[in-house]
Design a protein around this motif. Structure first.
Motif, PDB file in Angstrom:
ATOM      1  N   ALA A   1       0.829  -1.209   0.000  1.00 50.31           N
ATOM      2  CA  ALA A   1       0.000   0.000   0.000  1.00 50.31           C
ATOM      3  C   ALA A   1       0.864   1.261   0.000  1.00 50.31           C
ATOM      4  O   ALA A   1       0.488   2.284  -0.575  1.00 50.31           O
ATOM      5  CB  ALA A   1      -0.931   0.008   1.210  1.00 50.31           C
ATOM      6  N   LEU A   2       2.044   1.168   0.633  1.00 45.81           N
ATOM      7  CA  LEU A   2       2.934   2.340   0.655  1.00 45.81           C
ATOM      8  C   LEU A   2       3.481   2.628  -0.731  1.00 45.81           C
ATOM      9  O   LEU A   2       3.621   3.783  -1.142  1.00 45.81           O
ATOM     10  CB  LEU A   2       4.091   2.108   1.637  1.00 45.81           C
ATOM     11  CG  LEU A   2       3.742   2.075   3.117  1.00 45.81           C
ATOM     12  CD1 LEU A   2       4.998   1.896   3.952  1.00 45.81           C
ATOM     13  CD2 LEU A   2       3.009   3.337   3.531  1.00 45.81           C
TER      14      LEU A   2
ATOM     15  N   GLN B   1       1.969   1.847  -3.517  1.00 40.13           N
ATOM     16  CA  GLN B   1       0.854   2.382  -4.287  1.00 40.13           C
ATOM     17  C   GLN B   1       0.625   3.858  -3.938  1.00 40.13           C
ATOM     18  O   GLN B   1       0.403   4.688  -4.817  1.00 40.13           O
ATOM     19  CB  GLN B   1      -0.400   1.561  -3.972  1.00 40.13           C
ATOM     20  CG  GLN B   1      -1.440   1.681  -5.055  1.00 40.13           C
ATOM     21  CD  GLN B   1      -2.429   0.550  -4.975  1.00 40.13           C
ATOM     22  OE1 GLN B   1      -3.030   0.325  -3.928  1.00 40.13           O
ATOM     23  NE2 GLN B   1      -2.612  -0.165  -6.064  1.00 40.13           N
ATOM     24  N   MET B   2       0.719   4.153  -2.641  1.00 40.69           N
ATOM     25  CA  MET B   2       0.559   5.536  -2.194  1.00 40.69           C
ATOM     26  C   MET B   2       1.590   6.427  -2.882  1.00 40.69           C
ATOM     27  O   MET B   2       1.261   7.483  -3.428  1.00 40.69           O
ATOM     28  CB  MET B   2       0.713   5.563  -0.671  1.00 40.69           C
ATOM     29  CG  MET B   2       0.532   6.912  -0.007  1.00 40.69           C
ATOM     30  SD  MET B   2       1.971   7.973  -0.073  1.00 40.69           S
ATOM     31  CE  MET B   2       3.108   7.078   0.997  1.00 40.69           C
TER      32      MET B   2
ATOM     33  N   LEU C   1      -3.826   4.195 -11.032  1.00 39.87           N
ATOM     34  CA  LEU C   1      -2.984   3.157 -10.432  1.00 39.87           C
ATOM     35  C   LEU C   1      -3.232   1.782 -11.029  1.00 39.87           C
ATOM     36  O   LEU C   1      -2.422   0.883 -10.855  1.00 39.87           O
ATOM     37  CB  LEU C   1      -3.223   3.096  -8.915  1.00 39.87           C
ATOM     38  CG  LEU C   1      -2.737   4.292  -8.094  1.00 39.87           C
ATOM     39  CD1 LEU C   1      -3.218   4.197  -6.660  1.00 39.87           C
ATOM     40  CD2 LEU C   1      -1.218   4.395  -8.139  1.00 39.87           C
TER      41      LEU C   1
ATOM     42  N   PHE D   1      -6.190   6.682   1.645  1.00 37.59           N
ATOM     43  CA  PHE D   1      -6.237   5.224   1.619  1.00 37.59           C
ATOM     44  C   PHE D   1      -6.955   4.639   2.835  1.00 37.59           C
ATOM     45  O   PHE D   1      -6.949   5.213   3.919  1.00 37.59           O
ATOM     46  CB  PHE D   1      -4.818   4.655   1.548  1.00 37.59           C
ATOM     47  CG  PHE D   1      -4.125   4.982   0.264  1.00 37.59           C
ATOM     48  CD1 PHE D   1      -4.118   4.081  -0.777  1.00 37.59           C
ATOM     49  CD2 PHE D   1      -3.508   6.211   0.086  1.00 37.59           C
ATOM     50  CE1 PHE D   1      -3.484   4.386  -1.969  1.00 37.59           C
ATOM     51  CE2 PHE D   1      -2.877   6.523  -1.104  1.00 37.59           C
ATOM     52  CZ  PHE D   1      -2.873   5.608  -2.140  1.00 37.59           C
TER      53      PHE D   1
ATOM     54  N   ALA E   1      -1.912   4.168   4.883  1.00 34.33           N
ATOM     55  CA  ALA E   1      -0.681   4.161   4.076  1.00 34.33           C
ATOM     56  C   ALA E   1       0.266   5.286   4.475  1.00 34.33           C
ATOM     57  O   ALA E   1       0.730   6.063   3.639  1.00 34.33           O
ATOM     58  CB  ALA E   1      -1.011   4.231   2.580  1.00 34.33           C
TER      59      ALA E   1
ATOM     60  N   LEU F   1       3.922   6.514   6.210  1.00 36.32           N
ATOM     61  CA  LEU F   1       5.275   5.987   6.370  1.00 36.32           C
ATOM     62  C   LEU F   1       5.576   5.881   7.863  1.00 36.32           C
ATOM     63  O   LEU F   1       5.637   6.897   8.548  1.00 36.32           O
ATOM     64  CB  LEU F   1       6.292   6.926   5.708  1.00 36.32           C
ATOM     65  CG  LEU F   1       6.010   7.278   4.249  1.00 36.32           C
ATOM     66  CD1 LEU F   1       7.015   8.305   3.739  1.00 36.32           C
ATOM     67  CD2 LEU F   1       6.039   6.025   3.379  1.00 36.32           C
TER      68      LEU F   1
END
Lengths: 269, 267
Positions: free
Chosen positions: A159-160, A162-163, B55, B81, B85, B87
Motif C-alpha cells: 500500500a505504501l 501504491q501511495m 494506479l 487510503f 498508508a 510511512l
C-alpha cells in the motif's frame, strides 16, 4: 500495570531490569562451574576463579593482543564485504522475484552447508593467507545479511508503494523513500546476525584451516594441557562477540527506532 | 469533471477463471461534486477508484478528467487510503509533506504548507510524532492532510473511515464536511456504509457485484452545510428514507446472491 509499577519502591524497579536477571544467571552459572571444577575438575576443566586469573594474565600479554589483531583483520574485512555485497544483493532479490528463482538454490546451499566442509577447497584455491580467511568470514556472514534484507524488502507494505505512485513517485523515488527505509529494520537485524556469524567464521577458520592468532592460541593451550589459559582465550572471544552484538543492537535501535522490534520493552530476537 | 464511459475490466482469478470486475461503467462526476459510491464487497468500487487514480489499467472504455484522458497518476488527483498508508518511519510533518516532495516542492515551502494542513485537520502540536504514536483517527487525519496538501482538484477516498471506530468515524465525517464546505473540490468517496454515503454525498452511486456495474444513482437532496449533531440531517425524513431505500437495494443484492448460491446442488 502502570499503577502497580508506580507503587513499588524505586530500588525494586531499578532491580527489575534485564541486566539484573542476566547478572543473576551469570552468578549462578559461575557458582555451578566453580563447584563442578573443584569437585570433578581434572586437568582440562579449570574452576571459574582459575579461569578469571588466567584471563587477567592473558590480557596482559603481548601475544594475546597480537593474536586479537590478526584475527580481527579477517573479521573486519570479511564482515565489511558481507555487508557491502549482502545488502544490495538482498534488496535486489527482495524486489525482483525472477532473479531470485535463479539464485535461491545457491543461497540455500550457503545456508545449510557445513562451512567447515569447504575450508579445504578454499585452501587449495587461494592458499593460507589473509584472503582465504576473509573469504570464509564473508561467506559465513553474508547469508544472514542477504536473507534478512530480502525478507525486509519483501515485507514492505505494498500500500505504501501504491501511495507513493499515486503522488507521482518514480521508480527511483520508490526505492529511496519507501523500499530502503521500509527494509531498514530488517537490514540492521541482518547486519547484527551476520556479525555473529562472522565471529564464528573467524574462529573456525583459524582452528581448522590456518593455525593462527586466536585459533592458534586455543590449539596451543590445549596441546599444553593449560586448561585455565584455554578457557580464558575462549572467554575473550565470547566477550568480544557479546560486545560487538550489543553494539550492533544499539545501532539497530538508533537507526530504526520506529520498528516494533526496537521499541522500548521489546525483547531481543 | 470526471467522465467515465464504457469502463470494463476482467481479472483472471487464482483458479484461472475470468472475473468481470467492472462492466460497462458509465459515470459523470460534476465539478466540485461530492460523490459517494456504495456497494457490496466485490462490486469493483475500489477498483474503479484506483483506475481514476491512474494506479490500475483497464481493458475497455475511457476515463477523462477535465477532458484529458487518464494515463496514470497525475497532479490533479490525490488519494486517501483505507489503511492510511503512512510511512511509519517518518514524522507527521514529513508524512503530510510526502506528496509535495514527490511533486518537487522545495523544503521550506512544503513544510510551511504542511503545517497549514496539519492545523486544518486539528493535529497542531503533533508534527514531530510518528504514526505509531497516533490513534487511528489521527492517522487518517494525517492521510487527509497529505492528500489535500498537493491541492488536488479531485480527491479520491477509498473507504477512508472504514478502519476507525464509530465515534471517531462520525467526528471525521463532520470534519471532512467542514473542510469541504470551506474549500470545495470534486470528491469520489468509496464506502460500505449507507449512512455515510447519504450524509456526505450529493449523489450516491449504487454498484452491484459480479459483474461490477452501476445499478443506480440516487440523488441526495439534503441541504448543505450538513452536520450530524442534534437537529442535523440524520433526523430529516429524506435522510431516513434514502438510507432505508439504499439498504433495501443492498439487501436485494445479497438475497439474489444467496439464492444463486443456494440453488446449486448441495454438497
Amino acid at each position: 500495570m502502570v499503577t502497580a509499577a508506580r507503587r513499588r519502591p524505586a530500588w525494586v524497579r531499578a532491580l527489575d531490569s534485564n541486566l539484573t536477571y542476566q547478572i543473576g544467571t551469570f552468578v549462578l552459572f559461575a557458582l555451578g562451574w566453580q563447584v563442578y571444577g573443584t569437585v570433578w575438575g581434572g586437568l582440562l576443566v579449570p574452576t571459574f576463579t582459575e579461569t578469571v586469573e588466567a584471563f587477567v594474565e592473558l590480557v596482559g600479554t603481548r601475544e594475546f593482543w597480537d593474536a586479537m589483531f590478526v584475527s580481527n583483520q579477517a573479521l573486519v574485512i570479511g564482515f565489511a564485504l558481507a555487508v557491502g555485497i549482502g545488502v544490495p544483493v538482498g534488496v535486489v532479490l527482495g524486489r525482483f522475484r525472477t532473479l531470485e528463482r535463479y539464485l535461491n538454490v545457491y543461497l540455500n546451499i550457503l545456508l545449510v552447508t557445513p562451512m567447515a566442509a569447504i575450508i579445504p577447497l578454499l585452501v587449495m584455491s587461494v592458499g593460507f593467507g589473509l584472503l582465504s580467511r576473509v573469504i570464509l568470514v564473508t561467506i559465513f556472514a553474508i547469508v544472514m545479511v542477504i536473507v534478512n534484507v530480502r525478507a525486509g524488502v519483501r515485507q514492505v507494505d505494498p500500500a505504501l508503494i501504491q501511495m507513493a505512485r499515486s503522488f507521482g513517485a518514480s521508480e527511483r523515488e520508490i526505492w529511496m523513500r519507501i523500499l530502503i527505509p521500509g527494509a531498514l529494520p530488517s537490514i540492521m537485524t541482518g547486519i547484527r546476525l551476520g556479525l555473529g556469524r562472522a565471529v564464528t567464521g573467524m574462529v573456525i577458520v583459524e582452528l581448522l584451516m590456518v593455525s593462527l592468532a586466536l585459533g592458534n592460541l586455543i590449539l596451543e593451550y590445549r596441546g599444553m594441557f593449560n586448561g585455565p589459559a584455554l578457557y580464558a582465550t575462549i572467554a575473550a572471544i565470547l566477550i568480544e562477540a557479546l560486545v560487538l552484538i550489543s553494539l550492533a543492537r544499539l545501532l539497530e535501535r538508533k537507526v530504526a527506532p520506529w520498528a516494533p522490534n526496537n521499541q522500548k520493552g521489546a525483547n531481543q530476537r | 469533471m470526471i467522465e467515465i464511459s464504457g469502463l470494463g475490466k476482467t481479472f483472471i482469478g487464482q483458479d484461472g477463471a475470468a472475473v468481470r470486475a467492472l462492466d460497462d461503467v458509465n459515470l459523470t462526476v460534476q465539478e466540485n461534486e461530492f460523490l459517494t459510491v456504495l456497494g457490496p464487497s466485490g462490486c469493483g468500487k475500489t477498483t474503479m477508484l484506483k483506475m481514476i487514480a491512474g494506479l490500475l489499467p483497464w481493458d475497455q472504455g475511457e476515463i477523462a478528467i477535465g477532458g484529458a484522458p487518464v494515463r496514470g497518476p497525475g497532479p490533479d488527483r490525490s488519494m486517501v487510503f483505507q489503511n492510511f498508508a503512512l510511512l511509519p518511519w517518518a514524522t507527521v510533518l514529513d508524512n503530510v509533506a510526502f506528496g509535495l516532495r514527490m511533486r518537487g516542492v522545495g523544503k521550506k515551502e512544503r513544510e510551511e504548507r504542511s503545517r497549514e494542513l496539519i492545523s486544518l485537520v486539528g493535529l497542531s502540536g503533533f508534527e514531530s510524532k510518528r504514526p505509531g504514536e497516533l490513534s487511528g483517527g489521527m492517522q487518517q487525519r494525517v492521510g487527509l492532510a497529505r492528500a489535500l496538501a498537493v491541492e488536488p482538484s479531485v480527491l479520491l477516498m477509498d473507504e477512508p473511515f472504514g478502519a476507525v471506530d464509530e465515534q471517531t468515524r462520525r467526528l471525521l465525517q463532520e470534519e471532512l464536511l467542514a473542510i469541504w464546505e470551506k474549500n470545495r473540490l470534486t470528491v469520489v468517496f468509496i464506502t460500505h456504509s449507507m449512512e455515510e454515503a447519504v450524509l456526505l454525498g450529493d449523489r450516491v452511486v449504487l454498484m452491484s457485484a459480479r459483474p461490477g456495474q452501476i445499478s443506480e444513482i440516487v440523488p441526495v437532496p439534503l441541504e448543505r452545510p450538513r452536520s450530524s449533531d442534534v437537529g442535523g440531517v440524520e433526523r430529516s425524513s429524506d435522510y431516513v428514507n434514502i438510507t432505508a431505500y439504499l439498504w433495501e437495494r443492498l439487501r436485494e443484492m445479497h438475497e439474489e446472491r444467496s439464492v444463486v448460491a443456494g440453488s446449486g446442488p448441495s454438497v
